[in-house]
Motif scaffolding. Structure first.
Motif, PDB file in Angstrom:
ATOM      1  N   VAL A  94      -6.738  -0.281   5.858  1.00  0.00           N
ATOM      2  CA  VAL A  94      -7.386   1.360   5.380  1.00  0.00           C
ATOM      3  C   VAL A  94      -6.913   1.985   4.529  1.00  0.00           C
ATOM      4  O   VAL A  94      -7.108   2.396   3.428  1.00  0.00           O
ATOM      5  CB  VAL A  94      -8.253   1.579   6.027  1.00  0.00           C
ATOM      6  CG1 VAL A  94      -9.056   2.874   5.368  1.00  0.00           C
ATOM      7  CG2 VAL A  94      -9.598   0.860   7.090  1.00  0.00           C
ATOM      8  N   TYR A  95      -5.687   2.690   4.653  1.00  0.00           N
ATOM      9  CA  TYR A  95      -4.801   3.424   4.003  1.00  0.00           C
ATOM     10  C   TYR A  95      -4.191   3.017   2.905  1.00  0.00           C
ATOM     11  O   TYR A  95      -3.787   3.625   2.347  1.00  0.00           O
ATOM     12  CB  TYR A  95      -3.928   3.932   5.559  1.00  0.00           C
ATOM     13  CG  TYR A  95      -2.143   5.131   4.805  1.00  0.00           C
ATOM     14  CD1 TYR A  95      -3.061   5.996   3.944  1.00  0.00           C
ATOM     15  CD2 TYR A  95      -1.083   4.434   3.796  1.00  0.00           C
ATOM     16  CE1 TYR A  95      -2.191   7.114   3.461  1.00  0.00           C
ATOM     17  CE2 TYR A  95      -0.774   4.858   2.972  1.00  0.00           C
ATOM     18  CZ  TYR A  95      -1.037   6.547   2.970  1.00  0.00           C
ATOM     19  OH  TYR A  95       0.177   6.816   2.389  1.00  0.00           O
ATOM     20  N   GLU A  96      -3.970   1.577   2.618  1.00  0.00           N
ATOM     21  CA  GLU A  96      -3.791   0.606   2.028  1.00  0.00           C
ATOM     22  C   GLU A  96      -4.655   0.753   0.737  1.00  0.00           C
ATOM     23  O   GLU A  96      -4.091   0.325   0.020  1.00  0.00           O
ATOM     24  CB  GLU A  96      -2.831  -0.349   2.307  1.00  0.00           C
ATOM     25  CG  GLU A  96      -2.361  -0.880   3.403  1.00  0.00           C
ATOM     26  CD  GLU A  96      -0.766  -0.768   2.945  1.00  0.00           C
ATOM     27  OE1 GLU A  96      -0.233  -1.457   1.930  1.00  0.00           O
ATOM     28  OE2 GLU A  96      -0.253   0.274   3.141  1.00  0.00           O
ATOM     29  N   LEU A  97      -5.924   1.087   0.893  1.00  0.00           N
ATOM     30  CA  LEU A  97      -6.669   1.317  -0.069  1.00  0.00           C
ATOM     31  C   LEU A  97      -6.657   2.263   0.080  1.00  0.00           C
ATOM     32  O   LEU A  97      -7.803   2.948  -1.780  1.00  0.00           O
ATOM     33  CB  LEU A  97      -8.116   0.412   0.440  1.00  0.00           C
ATOM     34  CG  LEU A  97      -8.246  -0.913   0.817  1.00  0.00           C
ATOM     35  CD1 LEU A  97      -9.371  -1.351   1.822  1.00  0.00           C
ATOM     36  CD2 LEU A  97      -7.929  -1.828  -0.178  1.00  0.00           C
ATOM     37  N   THR A  98      -6.331   3.631  -0.058  1.00  0.00           N
ATOM     38  CA  THR A  98      -6.827   5.228  -0.375  1.00  0.00           C
ATOM     39  C   THR A  98      -6.371   5.016  -1.799  1.00  0.00           C
ATOM     40  O   THR A  98      -4.760   5.012  -1.630  1.00  0.00           O
ATOM     41  CB  THR A  98      -6.475   5.639   0.697  1.00  0.00           C
ATOM     42  OG1 THR A  98      -4.900   5.660   0.828  1.00  0.00           O
ATOM     43  CG2 THR A  98      -6.854   5.007   2.165  1.00  0.00           C
ATOM     44  N   PRO A  99      -6.356   6.451  -2.239  1.00  0.00           N
ATOM     45  CA  PRO A  99      -6.048   7.235  -3.440  1.00  0.00           C
ATOM     46  C   PRO A  99      -4.217   7.564  -3.441  1.00  0.00           C
ATOM     47  O   PRO A  99      -3.821   7.128  -4.305  1.00  0.00           O
ATOM     48  CB  PRO A  99      -6.868   8.012  -4.105  1.00  0.00           C
ATOM     49  CG  PRO A  99      -8.389   7.639  -3.724  1.00  0.00           C
ATOM     50  CD  PRO A  99      -7.997   6.910  -2.180  1.00  0.00           C
ATOM     51  N   VAL A 100      -4.650   8.104  -2.188  1.00  0.00           N
ATOM     52  CA  VAL A 100      -2.955   8.387  -1.759  1.00  0.00           C
ATOM     53  C   VAL A 100      -1.768   7.474  -1.425  1.00  0.00           C
ATOM     54  O   VAL A 100      -0.815   7.685  -2.049  1.00  0.00           O
ATOM     55  CB  VAL A 100      -3.166   8.636  -0.248  1.00  0.00           C
ATOM     56  CG1 VAL A 100      -1.983   9.830   0.218  1.00  0.00           C
ATOM     57  CG2 VAL A 100      -4.468  10.808  -0.276  1.00  0.00           C
ATOM     58  N   LYS A 101      -2.130   6.307  -0.910  1.00  0.00           N
ATOM     59  CA  LYS A 101      -1.713   5.607  -0.891  1.00  0.00           C
ATOM     60  C   LYS A 101      -1.260   4.560  -2.284  1.00  0.00           C
ATOM     61  O   LYS A 101       0.166   4.287  -2.966  1.00  0.00           O
ATOM     62  CB  LYS A 101      -1.819   4.269  -0.092  1.00  0.00           C
ATOM     63  CG  LYS A 101      -1.302   2.755  -0.198  1.00  0.00           C
ATOM     64  CD  LYS A 101       0.563   2.791   0.066  1.00  0.00           C
ATOM     65  CE  LYS A 101       0.444   1.288  -0.312  1.00  0.00           C
ATOM     66  NZ  LYS A 101       1.947   0.511   0.655  1.00  0.00           N
ATOM     67  N   ARG A 102      -1.701   4.403  -3.453  1.00  0.00           N
ATOM     68  CA  ARG A 102      -1.869   4.373  -4.752  1.00  0.00           C
ATOM     69  C   ARG A 102      -0.912   5.045  -5.223  1.00  0.00           C
ATOM     70  O   ARG A 102      -0.118   5.060  -6.111  1.00  0.00           O
ATOM     71  CB  ARG A 102      -3.169   4.217  -5.161  1.00  0.00           C
ATOM     72  CG  ARG A 102      -3.860   3.208  -4.600  1.00  0.00           C
ATOM     73  CD  ARG A 102      -4.855   1.956  -6.018  1.00  0.00           C
ATOM     74  NE  ARG A 102      -5.977   3.807  -6.651  1.00  0.00           N
ATOM     75  CZ  ARG A 102      -7.085   3.872  -5.274  1.00  0.00           C
ATOM     76  NH1 ARG A 102      -6.949   2.491  -4.198  1.00  0.00           N
ATOM     77  NH2 ARG A 102      -7.792   4.689  -5.487  1.00  0.00           N
ATOM     78  N   TYR A 103      -1.021   6.739  -4.898  1.00  0.00           N
ATOM     79  CA  TYR A 103      -0.568   8.205  -5.896  1.00  0.00           C
ATOM     80  C   TYR A 103       1.590   7.581  -5.341  1.00  0.00           C
ATOM     81  O   TYR A 103       2.195   7.160  -5.834  1.00  0.00           O
ATOM     82  CB  TYR A 103      -0.881   8.915  -5.137  1.00  0.00           C
ATOM     83  CG  TYR A 103       0.212  10.419  -5.428  1.00  0.00           C
ATOM     84  CD1 TYR A 103       0.204  10.620  -6.980  1.00  0.00           C
ATOM     85  CD2 TYR A 103       1.335  10.120  -4.736  1.00  0.00           C
ATOM     86  CE1 TYR A 103       0.990  11.652  -7.387  1.00  0.00           C
ATOM     87  CE2 TYR A 103       1.799  12.290  -5.303  1.00  0.00           C
ATOM     88  CZ  TYR A 103       2.231  12.179  -6.586  1.00  0.00           C
ATOM     89  OH  TYR A 103       3.340  13.247  -7.016  1.00  0.00           O
ATOM     90  N   PHE A 104       1.564   7.391  -3.936  1.00  0.00           N
ATOM     91  CA  PHE A 104       2.784   6.822  -3.651  1.00  0.00           C
ATOM     92  C   PHE A 104       3.715   6.059  -3.790  1.00  0.00           C
ATOM     93  O   PHE A 104       4.365   5.656  -4.170  1.00  0.00           O
ATOM     94  CB  PHE A 104       2.722   7.454  -1.896  1.00  0.00           C
ATOM     95  CG  PHE A 104       3.119   8.486  -1.610  1.00  0.00           C
ATOM     96  CD1 PHE A 104       3.615   9.484  -1.703  1.00  0.00           C
ATOM     97  CD2 PHE A 104       1.703   9.164  -0.320  1.00  0.00           C
ATOM     98  CE1 PHE A 104       3.308  10.776  -1.374  1.00  0.00           C
ATOM     99  CE2 PHE A 104       1.420   9.890  -0.580  1.00  0.00           C
ATOM    100  CZ  PHE A 104       3.014  11.061  -0.319  1.00  0.00           C
ATOM    101  N   ARG A 105       2.452   4.613  -3.980  1.00  0.00           N
ATOM    102  CA  ARG A 105       3.187   3.258  -4.750  1.00  0.00           C
ATOM    103  C   ARG A 105       4.279   3.867  -5.263  1.00  0.00           C
ATOM    104  O   ARG A 105       4.795   3.298  -6.031  1.00  0.00           O
ATOM    105  CB  ARG A 105       2.381   2.360  -3.975  1.00  0.00           C
ATOM    106  CG  ARG A 105       2.889   0.887  -4.589  1.00  0.00           C
ATOM    107  CD  ARG A 105       2.327  -0.067  -3.608  1.00  0.00           C
ATOM    108  NE  ARG A 105       1.657  -1.045  -4.171  1.00  0.00           N
ATOM    109  CZ  ARG A 105       2.419  -2.229  -4.989  1.00  0.00           C
ATOM    110  NH1 ARG A 105       4.055  -1.671  -5.733  1.00  0.00           N
ATOM    111  NH2 ARG A 105       2.381  -2.804  -5.642  1.00  0.00           N
ATOM    112  N   ARG A 106       2.822   4.356  -6.692  1.00  0.00           N
ATOM    113  CA  ARG A 106       3.211   4.112  -8.278  1.00  0.00           C
ATOM    114  C   ARG A 106       4.783   5.208  -8.487  1.00  0.00           C
ATOM    115  O   ARG A 106       5.118   4.539  -8.774  1.00  0.00           O
ATOM    116  CB  ARG A 106       1.805   4.781  -8.796  1.00  0.00           C
ATOM    117  CG  ARG A 106       0.811   3.942  -9.136  1.00  0.00           C
ATOM    118  CD  ARG A 106      -0.403   4.505 -10.200  1.00  0.00           C
ATOM    119  NE  ARG A 106      -0.546   6.021  -9.437  1.00  0.00           N
ATOM    120  CZ  ARG A 106      -1.658   5.591  -9.391  1.00  0.00           C
ATOM    121  NH1 ARG A 106      -2.229   4.632  -8.451  1.00  0.00           N
ATOM    122  NH2 ARG A 106      -2.249   6.850  -8.602  1.00  0.00           N
TER     123      ARG A 106
END
Length: 221
Positions: free
Chosen positions: A122-134
């Motif tokens: 579920v964390y993989e789908l969160t905006p927080v994850k996307r922020y750190f990934r970018r």
């Protein structure tokens, strides 16, 4: 002549050395982990032994994906002197993550492991994850900052590995591939969503049919 070697050759040299060090750490990690994989029944053992194994593991897993960022950093600063400091600061973040893992990881059952895996998916789908990934794809200002971004991006994957078998070469390899791919590939829905849903599915299987998941059924003696 000195300037010519310093700029074009330094990033390539750092890239090669980093990947070589990662390969050595893979060999060392696999050797250290032989006979230690008890799946969810694994015990962390002494802190010193766990710390040595953990640092060897994370260097093997995380350095390949971080190597291009390290090379970019060297290219920007214009020399090799910053490379050890950058790499050391980066690995320090993962050392602190190891302290957390050692503190929290205890023998547990398939249901607990499945819950952690579902949460990781579920964390993989969160905006927080996307922020750190970018942020992992930007030119890093320091190894500490890059380590924080990458830890934020990969923390769910690492939690999944700890829950399913912190001393498992199988789970270590899978998480290493996923973490490296996310550092190297752009953040896109078509790339990120399928693995996230697969992780959630793996968590559900871990709860309802643990015998199908490697390491969730403790070995019998």
């Amino acid at each position: 002549m000195k300037l010519e070697i310093r700029r074009p050759a330094a990033p390539s040299m750092v890239l090669g050395v980093t990947l070589g060090l990662a390969a050595v750490c893979w060999v060392a990690a696999v050797r250290r982990m032989q006979g230690m994989d008890m799946g969810v029944a694994s015990r962390p053992g002494s802190f010193g032994s766990f710390a040595a194994t953990w640092m060897t593991m994370v260097a093997a897993m995380m350095l390949p994906g971080a190597a291009p960022a390290l090379a970019r950093h060297v290219r920007v600063v214009g020399g090799l002197r910053g490379a050890p400091l950058f790499a050391g600061a980066y690995l320090t973040i993962w050392a602190l993550a190891g302290v957390v893992a050692y503190t929290l990881d205890r023998p547990h059952g398939p249901a607990a492991a499945g819950a952690v895996v579902i949460t990781a998916g579920v964390y993989e789908l969160t905006p927080v994850k996307r922020y750190f990934r970018r942020r992992c794809h930007e030119v890093p200002g320091s190894g500490l900052r890059f380590g924080l971004y990458c830890a934020g991006s990969s923390i769910g994957l690492m939690a999944m590995m700890v829950a399913l078998g912190v001393m498992s070469v199988w789970w270590m390899s899978l998480v290493a591939v996923l973490a490296s791919a996310q550092k190297l590939l752009p953040a896109k829905t078509a790339i990120d969503v399928p693995p996230a849903l697969t992780i959630v599915g793996l968590g559900l299987v871990s709860v309802v049919a643990p015998s199908l998941v490697p390491g969730l059924t403790p070995p019998t003696t």
